[in-house]
Motif scaffolding. Structure first.
Motif, PDB file in Angstrom:
ATOM      1  N   ASP A  43       0.832  -1.210   0.150  1.00 36.15           N
ATOM      2  CA  ASP A  43       0.071  -0.053   0.103  1.00 36.15           C
ATOM      3  C   ASP A  43       0.879   1.206   0.035  1.00 36.15           C
ATOM      4  OD1 ASP A  43       1.263  -0.261   2.570  1.00 36.15           O
ATOM      5  OD2 ASP A  43      -0.944   0.498   3.394  1.00 36.15           O
ATOM      6  N   SER A  44       2.052   1.296  -0.572  1.00 37.01           N
ATOM      7  CA  SER A  44       3.148   2.450  -0.512  1.00 37.01           C
ATOM      8  C   SER A  44       2.535   3.540  -1.415  1.00 37.01           C
ATOM      9  CB  SER A  44       4.308   1.968  -1.456  1.00 37.01           C
ATOM     10  OG  SER A  44       4.050   1.822  -2.678  1.00 37.01           O
ATOM     11  N   VAL A  45       2.870   4.592  -0.983  1.00 33.33           N
ATOM     12  CA  VAL A  45       2.363   6.050  -1.864  1.00 33.33           C
ATOM     13  C   VAL A  45       2.356   5.959  -3.108  1.00 33.33           C
ATOM     14  CG1 VAL A  45       2.818   8.448  -2.024  1.00 33.33           C
ATOM     15  CG2 VAL A  45       2.848   7.412   0.453  1.00 33.33           C
ATOM     16  N   MET A  46       3.076   5.378  -3.928  1.00 33.46           N
ATOM     17  CA  MET A  46       3.586   5.506  -5.155  1.00 33.46           C
ATOM     18  C   MET A  46       2.140   4.471  -6.013  1.00 33.46           C
ATOM     19  SD  MET A  46       6.263   7.087  -6.331  1.00 33.46           S
ATOM     20  CE  MET A  46       5.678   8.584  -5.216  1.00 33.46           C
ATOM     21  N   LYS A  47       2.008   3.195  -5.182  1.00 31.96           N
ATOM     22  CA  LYS A  47       1.029   2.500  -5.729  1.00 31.96           C
ATOM     23  C   LYS A  47      -0.322   3.068  -5.431  1.00 31.96           C
ATOM     24  CE  LYS A  47       4.279  -1.322  -4.973  1.00 31.96           C
ATOM     25  NZ  LYS A  47       4.734  -2.316  -4.104  1.00 31.96           N
ATOM     26  N   GLN A  48      -0.579   3.591  -4.306  1.00 32.64           N
ATOM     27  CA  GLN A  48      -1.877   4.348  -3.933  1.00 32.64           C
ATOM     28  C   GLN A  48      -2.470   5.150  -5.107  1.00 32.64           C
ATOM     29  OE1 GLN A  48      -2.559   6.150  -0.111  1.00 32.64           O
ATOM     30  NE2 GLN A  48      -1.193   4.626   0.792  1.00 32.64           N
ATOM     31  N   TRP A  49      -1.573   6.074  -5.536  1.00 39.76           N
ATOM     32  CA  TRP A  49      -2.173   7.033  -6.479  1.00 39.76           C
ATOM     33  C   TRP A  49      -2.077   6.386  -7.848  1.00 39.76           C
ATOM     34  CZ3 TRP A  49      -4.498  11.049  -4.504  1.00 39.76           C
ATOM     35  CH2 TRP A  49      -4.216  11.236  -3.333  1.00 39.76           C
ATOM     36  N   ALA A  91       6.186  -3.177 -11.980  1.00 39.06           N
ATOM     37  CA  ALA A  91       5.561  -4.631 -11.348  1.00 39.06           C
ATOM     38  C   ALA A  91       4.132  -4.141 -11.227  1.00 39.06           C
ATOM     39  CB  ALA A  91       6.193  -5.128 -10.344  1.00 39.06           C
ATOM     40  N   HIS A  92       3.774  -2.852 -10.563  1.00 43.16           N
ATOM     41  CA  HIS A  92       2.651  -2.712 -10.110  1.00 43.16           C
ATOM     42  C   HIS A  92       1.573  -2.173 -11.471  1.00 43.16           C
ATOM     43  CE1 HIS A  92      -0.407  -1.940  -7.063  1.00 43.16           C
ATOM     44  NE2 HIS A  92      -0.822  -0.733  -7.564  1.00 43.16           N
ATOM     45  N   LYS A  93       2.208  -1.629 -12.245  1.00 41.67           N
ATOM     46  CA  LYS A  93       1.474  -0.992 -13.402  1.00 41.67           C
ATOM     47  C   LYS A  93       2.576  -0.926 -14.617  1.00 41.67           C
ATOM     48  CE  LYS A  93      -1.924   2.734 -14.476  1.00 41.67           C
ATOM     49  NZ  LYS A  93      -2.739   3.610 -14.005  1.00 41.67           N
ATOM     50  N   PRO A  94       2.686  -2.116 -15.166  1.00 42.93           N
ATOM     51  CA  PRO A  94       3.604  -1.982 -16.371  1.00 42.93           C
ATOM     52  C   PRO A  94       3.632  -0.741 -17.499  1.00 42.93           C
ATOM     53  CG  PRO A  94       2.608  -4.139 -16.068  1.00 42.93           C
ATOM     54  CD  PRO A  94       1.756  -3.248 -15.275  1.00 42.93           C
ATOM     55  N   ASP A  95       2.330  -0.474 -17.672  1.00 40.17           N
ATOM     56  CA  ASP A  95       2.489   0.654 -18.683  1.00 40.17           C
ATOM     57  C   ASP A  95       2.549   2.162 -18.144  1.00 40.17           C
ATOM     58  OD1 ASP A  95      -0.230   1.043 -17.640  1.00 40.17           O
ATOM     59  OD2 ASP A  95      -1.097   1.493 -19.542  1.00 40.17           O
ATOM     60  N   ALA A  96       2.702   2.222 -16.850  1.00 42.29           N
ATOM     61  CA  ALA A  96       2.961   3.400 -16.129  1.00 42.29           C
ATOM     62  C   ALA A  96       4.315   4.497 -16.613  1.00 42.29           C
ATOM     63  CB  ALA A  96       3.187   3.465 -14.517  1.00 42.29           C
ATOM     64  N   ILE A  97       4.239   5.455 -17.051  1.00 42.26           N
ATOM     65  CA  ILE A  97       5.232   6.094 -17.444  1.00 42.26           C
ATOM     66  C   ILE A  97       6.208   6.681 -16.178  1.00 42.26           C
ATOM     67  CG2 ILE A  97       4.289   8.553 -17.623  1.00 42.26           C
ATOM     68  CD1 ILE A  97       5.940   8.541 -20.318  1.00 42.26           C
ATOM     69  N   THR A  98       7.403   6.635 -16.304  1.00 46.74           N
ATOM     70  CA  THR A  98       8.400   7.399 -15.301  1.00 46.74           C
ATOM     71  C   THR A  98       9.078   8.223 -15.918  1.00 46.74           C
ATOM     72  OG1 THR A  98      10.228   5.802 -15.567  1.00 46.74           O
ATOM     73  CG2 THR A  98       8.583   5.191 -13.906  1.00 46.74           C
ATOM     74  N   ILE A  99       8.841   9.657 -15.342  1.00 49.99           N
ATOM     75  CA  ILE A  99       9.722  10.913 -15.837  1.00 49.99           C
ATOM     76  C   ILE A  99      10.245  11.435 -14.884  1.00 49.99           C
ATOM     77  CG2 ILE A  99       8.965  13.086 -17.012  1.00 49.99           C
ATOM     78  CD1 ILE A  99       6.391  11.957 -17.673  1.00 49.99           C
ATOM     79  N   ARG A 139      -5.400   4.770  -7.807  1.00 44.25           N
ATOM     80  CA  ARG A 139      -6.510   5.849  -8.052  1.00 44.25           C
ATOM     81  C   ARG A 139      -6.574   6.444  -9.318  1.00 44.25           C
ATOM     82  NH1 ARG A 139      -4.431   7.981  -2.320  1.00 44.25           N
ATOM     83  NH2 ARG A 139      -5.894   6.906  -0.916  1.00 44.25           N
ATOM     84  N   GLY A 140      -5.999   5.987 -10.238  1.00 50.02           N
ATOM     85  CA  GLY A 140      -5.952   6.458 -11.578  1.00 50.02           C
ATOM     86  C   GLY A 140      -4.955   6.952 -12.412  1.00 50.02           C
ATOM     87  N   ALA A 141      -3.596   7.396 -11.496  1.00 52.38           N
ATOM     88  CA  ALA A 141      -2.424   7.985 -12.277  1.00 52.38           C
ATOM     89  C   ALA A 141      -2.008   7.310 -13.317  1.00 52.38           C
ATOM     90  CB  ALA A 141      -1.378   8.328 -11.155  1.00 52.38           C
ATOM     91  N   ALA A 142      -1.352   7.800 -14.288  1.00 58.25           N
ATOM     92  CA  ALA A 142      -0.785   6.853 -15.570  1.00 58.25           C
ATOM     93  C   ALA A 142       0.501   6.950 -15.300  1.00 58.25           C
ATOM     94  CB  ALA A 142      -1.201   7.748 -16.706  1.00 58.25           C
ATOM     95  N   GLY A 143       1.087   7.479 -14.402  1.00 60.00           N
ATOM     96  CA  GLY A 143       2.713   7.397 -13.998  1.00 60.00           C
ATOM     97  C   GLY A 143       3.044   8.497 -13.032  1.00 60.00           C
ATOM     98  N   TRP A 144       4.465   8.702 -13.047  1.00 56.93           N
ATOM     99  CA  TRP A 144       4.957   9.688 -12.234  1.00 56.93           C
ATOM    100  C   TRP A 144       6.110  10.456 -12.722  1.00 56.93           C
ATOM    101  CZ3 TRP A 144       2.911  10.949  -7.427  1.00 56.93           C
ATOM    102  CH2 TRP A 144       2.236   9.941  -7.029  1.00 56.93           C
ATOM    103  N   ARG A 145       5.931  11.722 -12.332  1.00 54.75           N
ATOM    104  CA  ARG A 145       6.982  12.736 -12.786  1.00 54.75           C
ATOM    105  C   ARG A 145       7.685  13.022 -11.289  1.00 54.75           C
ATOM    106  NH1 ARG A 145       8.926  17.753 -10.898  1.00 54.75           N
ATOM    107  NH2 ARG A 145      10.022  18.935 -12.291  1.00 54.75           N
ATOM    108  N   MET A 146       8.869  12.650 -11.466  1.00 54.38           N
ATOM    109  CA  MET A 146       9.559  12.650  -9.952  1.00 54.38           C
ATOM    110  C   MET A 146      10.682  13.933  -9.653  1.00 54.38           C
ATOM    111  SD  MET A 146       8.261  10.390  -8.834  1.00 54.38           S
ATOM    112  CE  MET A 146       8.748  10.492  -7.133  1.00 54.38           C
ATOM    113  N   ASP A 147      10.293  14.739  -8.934  1.00 58.58           N
ATOM    114  CA  ASP A 147      11.074  16.129  -8.726  1.00 58.58           C
ATOM    115  C   ASP A 147      12.617  15.907  -8.416  1.00 58.58           C
ATOM    116  OD1 ASP A 147      10.974  19.058  -8.608  1.00 58.58           O
ATOM    117  OD2 ASP A 147      11.124  18.600  -6.493  1.00 58.58           O
ATOM    118  N   VAL A 148      13.460  16.757  -8.601  1.00 59.92           N
ATOM    119  CA  VAL A 148      14.819  16.806  -8.542  1.00 59.92           C
ATOM    120  C   VAL A 148      15.528  15.264  -8.076  1.00 59.92           C
ATOM    121  CG1 VAL A 148      14.735  18.921  -7.161  1.00 59.92           C
ATOM    122  CG2 VAL A 148      14.431  16.965  -5.843  1.00 59.92           C
TER     123      VAL A 148
END
Length: 686
Positions: A399-405, A435-443, A408-417
């Motif tokens: 239930d980590s923060v990244m996976k929670q969102w 592993a949690h969402k294979p087509d999630a984008i990481t920016i 809830r519908g997020a398509a990936g993450w943009r990570m600051d600094v």
């Protein structure tokens, strides 16, 4: 490009070996000047660009007869932090073999090298000519935001420096063979939103002075949506506190304007942080698990994602896993949460469940000296990213923060600094995300050459600030050849799957808006505004026809101006709030995004070196199967007529102009083309 060789005549004359005559020195100089290696030419380096781990690359250097010895030197790079550490560890010194057959009077010196594990490698050539040591190395072109000089391509021959730190190595990206980027990334047009300033959809959640607090101080609320953001010390009537003024933008406002966003041609929303935080920018996270009350609720985020999905729009949120807010449940410097923060009421709290998230120095008497703020900013306590508890909270737990969102519908993450976070953190983080969402984008938020993040073990994409700066300089009147050098660097250094997914921005919440860069200072000068908008139109044309994912910063499409922070974070000028959005500019942006969506060749097509390049005009050739496109831009104040030499497949093609539909005929492999002033053309054929 013209090969740039440093003149060595004076050096040779001053440093002659005993018995070496002036004629011999002159011959040596000619040989040095003849040295040629172009890292983007297949006759010099094959295959082109970034390669997968285990690949063999052949390097070939050309020179007039007389080179006595040539050696390829390969090293592996180590880069840490925000380019705080850059060092190379030598791996191999490979003698190059001279081929007996000459090419155009030049001898060929060649050697293969098989690269090992994914990494960024460096290489250069050491030579002996006339009994003296020389180096052929990367050129000296500056690269935006990047400490290592050199845009690759053609290099420079110089005397071998005494210190290896002075070398400008060519860089070689070697990435994992299984590096995969979401298929949808290259088809994306981002709409980039600073939520507090986009649209106020629910006035009931507006921050209220006297009720809501910014740390231990009051907040400010603008009565007029069209006010300029406050900046302390400027006489604008604000208090002395930064980042505590609010307009009321929220998630309800974004939901209300989803149809507008879709009509613009955007199919993804990237928005700066929405988690609970004291400031208007929300990078000072107070609670990773909750939407800020001024923005709405967690249910509102889920509703935003669901409503966006109905319109074919993805939502990518933003956060920092490098630091939190001093006013947070995790740190709680001001005692506002009573949650057992690690620095509760400005005192170290070893019993806090978050104590291991931070590094404290209890020997210091002054509270400000007892912890580390990111880049010295005490409002942003830096997280100890090695903390197992923080890693589990951030991405490791089910239930980590990244996976929670994501759930809830997020398509990936943009990570600051991103550069301030260790590489091993990002490797484990990416594994958990995919592993949690294979087509999630990481920016990643990186500003310099981002090659190290594209090895297949951390990020898919980055905010492309090199693109931004190079394109803005060009659209402002700079030399097109400088733009080409920066773009060609990325085409060569980045794996193609990452290159085609780059978030190609023009404006951002961290830099002055494009119109400001083009000379309009928000002072009402209509002549400067007209010129700046024309240059913005040119920049957006280039953005829409180039590989990667264009990002439109909210309001740019209707002529919002503004200099450095906080003025680059102005509100969108909605007509129902008294604003005057530039509808003509909006229609032009819609026309450009429609062109991009209508032509897959602009999103998927191959890209080689420029087909034509001069001071003002850059022409690119794209191919996607049987579909071809020629794109041309011109930053001169007058139209430019050029003649292109086409490949045989296009020798007699009749092209159509993607915007005007006007036909244009190639004849005997040549195409005469007029490119309009401060704009461009896209010609297609299939």
């Amino acid at each position: 490009m013209i090969l740039r060789i440093k003149r060595l005549a004076a050096l040779a004359a001053a440093c002659l070996l005993p018995g070496l005559g002036a004629q011999a020195a002159g011959n040596a100089e000619q040989i040095v000047q003849s040295l040629r290696f172009d890292s983007r030419a297949l006759q010099h380096k094959k295959p082109f660009g970034a390669v997968t781990a285990g690949s063999e690359v052949r390097f070939t250097l050309q020179a007039l007869p007389g080179v006595e010895q040539a050696t390829l030197v390969v090293a592996q790079r180590r880069l840490e932090g925000n380019q705080d550490l850059i060092e190379y560890r030598e791996l191999a010194r490979l003698p190059m073999q001279k081929k007996t057959r000459r090419h155009g009077g030049l001898e060929q010196w060649s050697v293969p090298y098989r690269f090992g594990a994914p990494a960024i490698y460096g290489y250069h050539f050491e030579l002996r000519i006339g009994g003296r040591p020389y180096v052929y190395q990367n050129n000296a072109d500056p690269v935006h935001w990047t400490k290592e000089a050199g845009s690759m391509g053609l290099g420079l021959a110089e005397a071998l420096p005494a210190e290896l730190q002075q070398l400008r190595r060519y860089r070689q990206t070697v990435y994992a063979a299984d590096f995969k980027v979401p298929d949808w990334a290259r088809d994306t047009v981002y709409y980039y939103i600073f939520p507090e300033r986009f649209r106020n959809g629910d006035r009931r959640n507006d921050p209220q002075p006297g009720r809501d607090r910014y740390q231990d101080k009051d907040v400010e609320l603008h009565a007029n949506w069209l006010d300029k953001p406050f900046k302390p010390g400027t006489g604008d009537g604000s208090d002395a506190v930064y980042n505590n003024d609010f307009f009321g933008g929220d998630l309800a406002g974004i939901i209300e304007k989803l149809d507008y966003i879709r009509s613009l041609g955007a199919n993804a929303i990237y928005m700066t942080p929405i988690f609970r935080a004291a400031s208007n920018h929300k990078y000072d996270t107070a609670d990773y698990t909750q939407v800020d009350p001024a923005f709405g609720t967690n249910a509102d985020f889920a509703r935003l994602c669901a409503e966006a999905a109905k319109r074919g729009i993805r939502v990518i949120p933003d956060t920092s896993l490098n630091h939190v807010g001093s006013d947070s449940i995790y740190f709680d410097r001001f005692g506002n949460f009573k949650s057992g923060g690690a620095f509760e009421s400005a005192k170290i709290n070893p019993a806090s469940p978050y104590a291991g998230w931070f590094s404290f120095d209890a020997s210091q008497a002054e509270p400000d000296r007892q912890f580390k703020g990111w880049v010295g900013v005490l409002d942003l306590p830096e997280i100890n990213k090695a903390s197992p508890a923080f890693r589990a909270f951030a991405y490791g737990n089910p239930d980590s923060v990244m996976k929670q969102w994501l759930d809830r519908g997020a398509a990936g993450w943009r990570m600051d600094v991103a550069p301030w976070v260790p590489d091993d953190f990002w490797r484990a983080w990416r594994t958990a995300i995919k592993a949690h969402k294979p087509d999630a984008i990481t920016i990643a938020e990186t500003w310099f050459d981002a090659s190290k993040f594209f090895l297949g073990d951390s990020f898919d994409s980055t905010m492309n600030y090199i693109f931004r700066n190079a394109l803005l300089d060009y659209a402002a009147g700079g030399d097109a050849r400088k733009l080409a050098a920066q773009l060609e660097l990325m085409r060569e250094a980045y794996p193609p799957q990452a290159f085609y997914a780059l978030m190609n921005l023009i404006s951002s919440h961290d830099q002055a808006r494009a119109l400001h860069h083009f000379g309009y200072l928000d002072d009402g000068d209509q002549a400067k505004l007209k010129d700046a908008k024309q240059r913005l139109r040119l920049a957006m044309f280039f953005q829409m026809m180039y590989p990667g994912a264009p990002a439109i910063y909210y309001g740019d499409e209707v002529g919002v101006a503004g200099g450095d922070d906080p003025y680059n974070r102005a509100t969108y000028p909605w007509a129902d709030q008294g604003g005057r959005p530039d509808e003509a500019l909006l229609a032009e942006v819609q026309r450009l995004t429609a062109m991009r969506h209508a032509l897959p060749v602009l999103r998927h097509g191959s890209l080689g070196a420029p087909l034509y390049l001069d001071e003002h005009v850059i022409v690119l050739l794209r191919q996607d199967g049987r579909h071809w496109a020629i794109t041309a831009t011109n930053n001169a104040a007058t139209p430019q007529t050029i003649t292109l030499q086409l490949p045989p497949a296009l020798a007699g093609a009749t092209f159509g102009d993607a915007l005007s539909q006007e036909p244009i005929q190639a004849r005997q492999g040549r195409l005469q083309l007029t490119v309009p002033a401060l704009f461009g053309r896209v010609l297609t054929w299939n």
